[in-house]
Design a protein around this motif. Structure first.
Motif, PDB file in Angstrom:
ATOM      1  N   ARG A 106      45.714  36.356  30.103  1.00 44.17           N
ATOM      2  CA  ARG A 106      45.482  35.764  31.419  1.00 44.17           C
ATOM      3  C   ARG A 106      44.346  34.740  31.359  1.00 44.17           C
ATOM      4  NH1 ARG A 106      42.316  35.754  35.424  1.00 44.17           N
ATOM      5  NH2 ARG A 106      40.885  37.355  34.725  1.00 44.17           N
ATOM      6  N   GLU A 151      46.289  41.974  27.689  1.00 43.13           N
ATOM      7  CA  GLU A 151      46.825  41.362  28.914  1.00 43.13           C
ATOM      8  C   GLU A 151      45.778  40.479  29.593  1.00 43.13           C
ATOM      9  OE1 GLU A 151      48.231  43.112  33.122  1.00 43.13           O
ATOM     10  OE2 GLU A 151      49.355  43.907  31.395  1.00 43.13           O
ATOM     11  N   GLU A 152      44.542  40.971  29.655  1.00 42.99           N
ATOM     12  CA  GLU A 152      43.457  40.199  30.260  1.00 42.99           C
ATOM     13  C   GLU A 152      43.132  38.976  29.405  1.00 42.99           C
ATOM     14  OE1 GLU A 152      40.311  38.975  32.781  1.00 42.99           O
ATOM     15  OE2 GLU A 152      42.113  40.165  33.097  1.00 42.99           O
TER      16      GLU A 152
END
Length: 181
Positions: A173, A169-170
């Motif tokens: 992003r 997820e990071e």
């Protein structure tokens, strides 16, 4: 030193990382202690484990991880943060201004001005990453002070290892942030 090179199977990036770490911590970490750390990482005997090239690649990555671990563990939070962002940029042409903008977007202290007579936080972090050979200065910019360098490079294997350490997820992003700039 020869035993460290043997244990790392002469893998150039791993040997260079080991040398940079030992150079930085000369007097604090001995060759023998570093060699023992590598052995503790279960690298002993890898060079004898297989003769098949397609199987040796993961062992090369394992050697690289083991050689880089002490160096990566020694980084400050800011240095690790910068390096993680650099792992998302083109390996041979990491634009320093772009890297600074990306890193400072999530860690504003990297963009802060410093008091006269103090080394700017960004310059110090960039200088450390270059001295440890995690980022490499392009030959044509080798004589330019860190604050004025326009491009640095990063080994693509190092980028891969660092990206693997960022949660999905990071990572998504951060990749979106890179594409947005």
């Amino acid at each position: 030193a020869r035993e460290i090179v043997r244990l790392l199977a002469g893998f150039t990036l791993a040997v260079e990382a080991a040398g940079a770490f030992l150079g930085k911590y000369h007097g604090s970490v001995s060759f023998a202690d570093y060699l023992q750390r590598l052995r503790d990482e279960e690298l002993e005997g890898l060079e004898d484990s297989t003769c098949h090239a397609e199987i040796q690649i993961p062992y090369g990555e394992r050697r690289l991880r083991a050689a880089l671990k002490p160096t990566l563990d020694s980084l400050t939070e800011a240095e690790g943060h910068i390096l993680a962002w650099a792992a998302l940029l083109p390996p041979d042409a990491v634009a320093v201004s772009w890297l600074r903008e990306l890193a400072a977007s999530a860690m504003p202290t990297l963009a802060e001005a410093t008091k006269p007579g103090h080394v700017p936080f960004w310059d110090s972090a960039l200088r450390t990453l270059c001295s440890l050979r995690l980022l490499r200065v392009h030959e044509e910019e080798a004589t330019i002070p860190a604050a004025e360098q326009r491009l640095v490079g990063m080994h693509s294997l190092l980028q891969t290892l660092l990206r693997e350490g960022i949660e999905a997820e990071e990572l998504a992003r951060r990749e979106d942030a890179v594409m947005a700039r």
